[in-house]
Design a protein around this motif. Structure first.
Motif, short mmCIF file in Angstrom:
data_model
loop_
_atom_site.label_atom_id
_atom_site.label_comp_id
_atom_site.label_asym_id
_atom_site.label_seq_id
_atom_site.Cartn_x
_atom_site.Cartn_y
_atom_site.Cartn_z
N CYS A 128 -0.60 21.03 11.00
CA CYS A 128 -1.49 20.82 9.86
C CYS A 128 -0.77 21.09 8.54
N CYS B 3 -6.04 27.05 9.70
CA CYS B 3 -5.33 26.70 10.94
C CYS B 3 -3.87 27.11 10.81
N ARG C 251 -1.94 12.03 11.73
CA ARG C 251 -2.03 12.53 10.35
C ARG C 251 -1.38 11.54 9.39
N CYS D 76 -1.54 26.31 13.04
CA CYS D 76 -0.67 25.48 13.87
C CYS D 76 0.44 24.84 13.03
#
Ligand code: AHE
Ligand code: ZN
Ligand code: ZN
Length: 191
Positions: free
Chosen positions: A53, A48, A92, A50
């Motif tokens: 993350c 990923c 997260r 992005c």
């Protein structure tokens, strides 16, 4: 030197074991590590790009997969965990001391509700599902990657055998669209 996509991609992908039963994840602290127990393998594991993350130092991409939330439990040092952005869809949980993200959880109504996001590289065990695709590839530009280097990045994924997408894979995008349609009461046409 060519940029590092991620150590698990740069030198070729090692296949996981489809019968892998799960294991433990550890944060990077030298002592008093946060430990997470996972009761199964992960699914939809992907690179990923992005900005949200967790990525290891020097890597352009994160590697993140999902697991049913009932298969995840915190085994040690839960008190060190804190949600890094409570306004994000994925909450997260990071270690306050080393910054590693141990898991991401969705609490609101969402197509991926019930699935936690985890980084299998935090485990010493081998056999976790290997990355299946690369998602949010164009997002690395938002973090300062030069757009001129994107062909090379996508070519690296291709040579490792991974498709690249600028959102998620088609099965996951279909899940999101199905959820959105059902919420809006859309009736599906017959094939
Ligand atoms: N360009 C943005 C994209 C962020 C984004 O939408 N990330 C996805 C993928 S995370 C793992 O697959 C997502 O679903 N995010 C929800 C969330 O993070 O809460 C950027 O780079 O920030
Ligand atoms: Zn830590
Ligand atoms: Zn992401």
């Amino acid at each position: 030197m060519a940029p590092s996509i991620h150590p698990l991609i740069d030198n070729g992908i090692t296949r996981g074991d489809p019968n892998f039963p799960g294991g433990t994840l550890h944060c990077h602290c030298p002592s008093n590590q946060v430990v997470i127990a996972l009761k199964s393998n992960i699914a939809h594991n992907h690179a990923c790009g992005c900005s949200k993350c967790w990525k290891p130092k020097g890597a352009l991409f994160s590697i993140v997969g999902v697991i049913p939330r009932d298969n995840l439990s915190v085994q040690a040092n839960e008190a060190k965990l804190a949600i890094i952005d409570s306004s994000a869809v994925i909450q997260r949980y990071a270690c306050r001391d080393c910054g590693v993200h141990l898991f991401g959880r969705i609490e609101k109504a969402h197509p991926f509700h019930g699935l936690d996001f985890v980084h299998a590289e935090l485990s010493g065990q081998k056999g976790w599902q290997e990355p299946q695709f690369a998602g949010f590839v164009s997002s690395i530009i938002e973090q300062g990657f030069n757009p001129k280097g994107m062909d090379e990045v996508r070519a690296k994924f291709k040579s490792a055998g991974l498709e690249t997408y600028d959102a998620l894979s088609p099965p996951l995008m279909d899940l999101i669209a199905t959820f959105t349609a059902q919420k809006a009461g859309v009736k599906f046409a017959n094939l």
